[in-house]
Motif scaffolding. Structure first.
Motif, PDB file in Angstrom:
ATOM      1  N   GLN A  17     -41.340  -8.180  95.150  1.00  0.00           N
ATOM      2  CA  GLN A  17     -40.447  -8.360  94.112  1.00  0.00           C
ATOM      3  C   GLN A  17     -41.442  -8.397  92.695  1.00  0.00           C
ATOM      4  O   GLN A  17     -40.379  -8.912  91.845  1.00  0.00           O
ATOM      5  N   GLY A  18     -42.117  -8.615  92.496  1.00  0.00           N
ATOM      6  CA  GLY A  18     -43.558  -8.268  91.398  1.00  0.00           C
ATOM      7  C   GLY A  18     -43.420  -7.005  90.537  1.00  0.00           C
ATOM      8  O   GLY A  18     -43.725  -6.753  89.600  1.00  0.00           O
ATOM      9  N   CYS A  19     -43.325  -5.780  91.401  1.00  0.00           N
ATOM     10  CA  CYS A  19     -43.370  -4.285  91.166  1.00  0.00           C
ATOM     11  C   CYS A  19     -41.855  -4.126  90.221  1.00  0.00           C
ATOM     12  O   CYS A  19     -40.490  -4.705  91.282  1.00  0.00           O
ATOM     13  N   LYS A  20     -42.097  -3.605  88.842  1.00  0.00           N
ATOM     14  CA  LYS A  20     -41.089  -2.667  88.234  1.00  0.00           C
ATOM     15  C   LYS A  20     -41.086  -1.238  88.479  1.00  0.00           C
ATOM     16  O   LYS A  20     -40.851  -0.306  87.367  1.00  0.00           O
ATOM     17  N   ALA A  21     -41.445  -1.079  89.888  1.00  0.00           N
ATOM     18  CA  ALA A  21     -40.500   0.358  90.218  1.00  0.00           C
ATOM     19  C   ALA A  21     -41.754   1.462  88.225  1.00  0.00           C
ATOM     20  O   ALA A  21     -41.782   2.666  88.830  1.00  0.00           O
ATOM     21  N   CYS A  22     -43.127   1.063  87.386  1.00  0.00           N
ATOM     22  CA  CYS A  22     -43.513   1.640  87.217  1.00  0.00           C
ATOM     23  C   CYS A  22     -44.129   3.111  87.653  1.00  0.00           C
ATOM     24  O   CYS A  22     -44.012   4.301  87.204  1.00  0.00           O
ATOM     25  N   GLY A  23     -44.795   2.457  88.737  1.00  0.00           N
ATOM     26  CA  GLY A  23     -45.334   4.651  90.002  1.00  0.00           C
ATOM     27  C   GLY A  23     -46.093   4.835  89.247  1.00  0.00           C
ATOM     28  O   GLY A  23     -47.302   6.342  89.746  1.00  0.00           O
ATOM     29  N   TYR A  24     -47.219   4.485  88.660  1.00  0.00           N
ATOM     30  CA  TYR A  24     -48.565   4.644  88.218  1.00  0.00           C
ATOM     31  C   TYR A  24     -49.789   4.065  89.220  1.00  0.00           C
ATOM     32  O   TYR A  24     -50.286   5.317  89.636  1.00  0.00           O
ATOM     33  N   CYS A  25     -49.271   3.466  90.286  1.00  0.00           N
ATOM     34  CA  CYS A  25     -50.350   3.626  91.680  1.00  0.00           C
ATOM     35  C   CYS A  25     -49.887   4.734  92.739  1.00  0.00           C
ATOM     36  O   CYS A  25     -50.881   5.172  93.001  1.00  0.00           O
ATOM     37  N   ILE A  26     -49.113   4.754  92.463  1.00  0.00           N
ATOM     38  CA  ILE A  26     -48.493   6.717  93.117  1.00  0.00           C
ATOM     39  C   ILE A  26     -48.992   7.308  92.246  1.00  0.00           C
ATOM     40  O   ILE A  26     -49.845   8.467  92.775  1.00  0.00           O
ATOM     41  N   SER A  35     -45.320   4.612  97.835  1.00  0.00           N
ATOM     42  CA  SER A  35     -44.044   5.668  97.851  1.00  0.00           C
ATOM     43  C   SER A  35     -43.098   5.138  97.165  1.00  0.00           C
ATOM     44  O   SER A  35     -43.279   3.557  97.283  1.00  0.00           O
ATOM     45  N   GLN A  36     -42.422   5.499  96.576  1.00  0.00           N
ATOM     46  CA  GLN A  36     -40.995   4.395  95.805  1.00  0.00           C
ATOM     47  C   GLN A  36     -40.286   4.105  96.976  1.00  0.00           C
ATOM     48  O   GLN A  36     -39.548   4.696  98.168  1.00  0.00           O
ATOM     49  N   CYS A  59     -61.107   2.600  97.033  1.00  0.00           N
ATOM     50  CA  CYS A  59     -61.085   2.716  94.910  1.00  0.00           C
ATOM     51  C   CYS A  59     -60.570   1.815  94.203  1.00  0.00           C
ATOM     52  O   CYS A  59     -60.895   1.583  93.438  1.00  0.00           O
ATOM     53  N   ARG A  60     -59.601   1.359  94.183  1.00  0.00           N
ATOM     54  CA  ARG A  60     -58.460  -0.289  93.467  1.00  0.00           C
ATOM     55  C   ARG A  60     -58.151   0.405  92.075  1.00  0.00           C
ATOM     56  O   ARG A  60     -58.049  -0.199  91.478  1.00  0.00           O
ATOM     57  N   ARG A  61     -57.828   1.645  91.900  1.00  0.00           N
ATOM     58  CA  ARG A  61     -57.537   2.094  90.916  1.00  0.00           C
ATOM     59  C   ARG A  61     -55.582   1.620  91.037  1.00  0.00           C
ATOM     60  O   ARG A  61     -55.366   1.566  90.206  1.00  0.00           O
ATOM     61  N   CYS A  62     -55.014   1.967  91.980  1.00  0.00           N
ATOM     62  CA  CYS A  62     -53.787   0.873  91.646  1.00  0.00           C
ATOM     63  C   CYS A  62     -53.794  -0.116  91.239  1.00  0.00           C
ATOM     64  O   CYS A  62     -53.204  -0.396  90.718  1.00  0.00           O
ATOM     65  N   PHE A  63     -55.369  -1.110  91.339  1.00  0.00           N
ATOM     66  CA  PHE A  63     -55.370  -2.621  91.378  1.00  0.00           C
ATOM     67  C   PHE A  63     -54.704  -2.202  90.036  1.00  0.00           C
ATOM     68  O   PHE A  63     -54.752  -3.066  89.402  1.00  0.00           O
ATOM     69  N   PHE A  64     -56.290  -1.466  89.776  1.00  0.00           N
ATOM     70  CA  PHE A  64     -56.097  -2.064  88.309  1.00  0.00           C
ATOM     71  C   PHE A  64     -55.304  -1.062  87.018  1.00  0.00           C
ATOM     72  O   PHE A  64     -55.144  -1.162  86.151  1.00  0.00           O
ATOM     73  N   ALA A  65     -54.496  -0.386  87.759  1.00  0.00           N
ATOM     74  CA  ALA A  65     -52.956   0.940  87.072  1.00  0.00           C
ATOM     75  C   ALA A  65     -52.113   0.255  87.057  1.00  0.00           C
ATOM     76  O   ALA A  65     -51.271   0.403  86.076  1.00  0.00           O
ATOM     77  N   CYS A  66     -51.861  -1.196  87.648  1.00  0.00           N
ATOM     78  CA  CYS A  66     -51.095  -2.067  88.072  1.00  0.00           C
ATOM     79  C   CYS A  66     -50.594  -2.931  86.909  1.00  0.00           C
ATOM     80  O   CYS A  66     -51.781  -3.747  87.146  1.00  0.00           O
ATOM     81  N   PRO A  67     -49.322  -2.937  86.021  1.00  0.00           N
ATOM     82  CA  PRO A  67     -48.760  -3.472  85.192  1.00  0.00           C
ATOM     83  C   PRO A  67     -48.813  -5.359  85.229  1.00  0.00           C
ATOM     84  O   PRO A  67     -49.120  -5.981  84.524  1.00  0.00           O
ATOM     85  N   ASP A  68     -48.611  -5.234  86.488  1.00  0.00           N
ATOM     86  CA  ASP A  68     -47.676  -6.041  86.564  1.00  0.00           C
ATOM     87  C   ASP A  68     -48.742  -7.116  87.901  1.00  0.00           C
ATOM     88  O   ASP A  68     -47.988  -7.927  88.211  1.00  0.00           O
ATOM     89  N   PHE A  69     -49.506  -6.511  88.420  1.00  0.00           N
ATOM     90  CA  PHE A  69     -50.880  -7.778  88.744  1.00  0.00           C
ATOM     91  C   PHE A  69     -49.275  -7.768  90.780  1.00  0.00           C
ATOM     92  O   PHE A  69     -49.776  -8.781  91.489  1.00  0.00           O
ATOM     93  N   ALA A  70     -49.357  -6.263  91.339  1.00  0.00           N
ATOM     94  CA  ALA A  70     -48.535  -6.295  92.130  1.00  0.00           C
ATOM     95  C   ALA A  70     -48.713  -6.260  93.603  1.00  0.00           C
ATOM     96  O   ALA A  70     -48.700  -5.855  94.317  1.00  0.00           O
TER      97      ALA A  70
END
Length: 87
Positions: A17-26, A35-36, A59-70
Motif C-alpha cells: 500500500q505504500g509502494c508507488k511502483a517507481c521500480g527503483y528497487c527492481i 517484480s511488478q 545488501c539493502r540497496r533496495c531499502f536505500f533506493a526506495c523513496p517511499d520507505f516501503a
C-alpha cells in the motif's frame, strides 16, 4: 573440525500500500528479488512484490533506493540460534 559458514538468509518485505511502483528497487537489486505485482493497490499503483526472497544477499540497496520507505530487509536468525532459543 572447521565449521562451515552458512549463507545468511534475509526476510524481505514490501508494503504494497505504500509502494508507488517507481521500480527503483527492481533496478538496483543485483539478485532479481523483486517484480511488478499483477494487482493494483488502493492508490492505483501496481506495487512491487518480492518474488525471490531466498536470493536476497542483504545488501539493502533496495531499502536505500526506495523513496517511499516501503521496503524492509531483516536478517533471519541462523538455524543454530533458533535451535538454542527454541524459536
Amino acid at each position: 573440525m572447521v565449521a562451515k559458514l552458512q549463507p545468511s538468509k534475509y526476510d524481505v518485505q514490501v508494503d504494497g500500500q505504500g509502494c508507488k511502483a517507481c521500480g527503483y528497487c527492481i533496478e538496483v537489486c543485483p539478485k532479481d528479488v523483486f517484480s511488478q505485482a499483477d494487482y493494483f493497490n488502493t492508490k492505483g499503483y501496481r506495487p512491487v512484490q518480492v518474488k525471490a526472497a531466498d536470493k536476497c544477499i542483504g545488501c539493502r540497496r533496495c531499502f536505500f533506493a526506495c523513496p517511499d520507505f516501503a521496503i524492509d530487509v531483516d536478517k533471519k536468525p541462523a538455524e543454530e540460534d533458533c535451535r538454542e532459543k527454541n524459536i
